[in-house]
Design a protein around this motif. Sequence first.
Motif: not given
Length: 410
Positions: A196-201, A220-221, A255-256, A260-264
Motif C-alpha cells: 500500500f506504499g502506493l508511490q514509494t512501494g 482505479s475502480d 486517490m484511494i 477501496d482499501v476495505q474492499r481490497v
Amino acid sequence: MTSSSNPSADPSPIVACTISRDVQNFDLLIEDMETVLGESWGDLGFAEALAFFNQPEAQTLEFVALAIDDADEDDLVMLGEIIALAKAKKIKVILIAEDVSPAALHQLLRQGADEFVPYPLPEGELAAAIDRLKKREHQAAQQPAFVSTETPADGVLLAVQAIAGGTGASTLAVNLAWELATVDKKDPPRVCVLDFGLQTGSVATYLDLPRRDPVYEMWSDTDVLDEEVFRQALTSFEDKLWVLTAPQDILPLDMITPEDVQRVLDQARARFDYVIVDMPSTLVQWTETVLNNAQVYFTTLELDMRSAQNAIRLKRALRAEDLPLEKVRFCLNRAPKFTDLNGKSRVKRLAESLEIAIELQLPDGGRQVTQSGDHGVPLASSAAKNPLRKEIAKLAFSLHELGKSDAEAA
Ligand SMILES: Nc1ncnc2c1ncn2[C@@H]1O[C@H](COP(=O)(O)OP(=O)(O)O)[C@@H](O)[C@H]1O
Ligand SMILES: [Mg+2]
C-alpha cells in the motif's frame, strides 16, 4: 518456409505464423522466424488468416507475427478483426510494424496485440518478444493454484508501517511474509503481501517482481473488484507468496478511499491465511481502515530523534481519533546488541520517555540486508544465517504458533 496447407503431414506442428500482405516485404522477419522456430511456422495473407484461425490446424498456434507497413493503414478494421479473432482463439499476437503512424499502432495495441516490435527488426528482438510472451504465459499458468483455494480463509492481517521512512518497514513486511509462507513445509499457510506504499512501494523491488498494469486498474475502480480482478492484480513469488505490488504509475495516496482499501482487504482476507500490508510511512485517510482491520500493527522505529518525535506524533494522532493504539507494536530496528549495555539503557530511556513498550527488537543485519533487497530475494534465500533473518523467522514462528493454538481453542 513451411506451407500451412497440410500441417498434419508435417512432423513438427505449426506453432506460429506470419500474417502480412506480402511476407517478402519483411525478409528480416523470415530470417528471424527461421532462426527461432526452424520449420515449424507458416505464412498467411490477411484474408487467409481469418479463415485459418477457425480451422482445427490452428489449435497448435502459439502466436502470430502480424507484419504491417504504412500501406496497410487503410485496412485497420480488418487488422483489428484478425487480432480479435486470434485473441478469441487464445493465440498471441506480435505486431511488427514499419512506418506505421502512432495512432494506428495505438489502436491495434488497444485491440489486444500482445507485443510490438518495429521493423526493420532490431537484432534479437523477435526472440525477446517471444520470450516475454512465454514468461507472461508461465505467470498466468501459475494463477490457477490461487483460484483453487477452497474454504474462505478469514486471514490474519498484519500491517507494517515505518514511523520514519527507511526504518525497515518494507524489509520486515517482505521477510515476515516469506517466513510465514515457509513456516510449515507440510501445511504451508497461504500468504500475500499488499504493498500500500502506493508511490514509494518497494516490495516489488525487494522481490524482483514486475509492476503490472492490472494493479492500477484494480485500484482505479474497486466497484467491480471481485475475485478475478484481485487475482489478476497479484503476482506470485516462487509459487509460495502472492504479492500485490505498488502500481507502475504513480497513484496519489488520496486517490484511494477507505472504501477501496476495505474492499481490497476483504478480498485478501477471504483467500489468504496471512495478509501482510506494507503501509506508507505517512498517515493517510485510510490508515484507520487498515488499523481497524489489523490484528497487529507493527511500527518500525530506530534509536534516534527523528523516530522518537514521530512516535510521539503517531501516538497523539491515534489517541485524538480514538483509534486502537493497543494494536500497535513498536519494533526497534537496528537495535543495539545484547552486549551493548550503553545502547540497552538508551532503548530503555526511549521507551520510558515515549511511554511505549518496545516489544520487538530487530538487529542490524549489515550489508547483507540491502544486498538481499537489491537482488530481489528474501533474506532466507540469500543469507539464512543473518541475525535479522533469524529474528524475523522467530517472529513468524511465534505468530503462527499463536494462530494455531487460537484455532484449536476455538
Ligand atoms: N535491520 C537491518 N539491518 C540492515 N539493513 C537494514 C535493516 N533494516 C532495513 N535495512 C535497510 O535499510 C533500507 C531501508 O529499509 P526499508 O525496509 O526499505 O525501509 P522503509 O520501508 O521503512 O522505508 C534498505 O536498504 C534495507 O535493506
Ligand atoms: Mg517502505
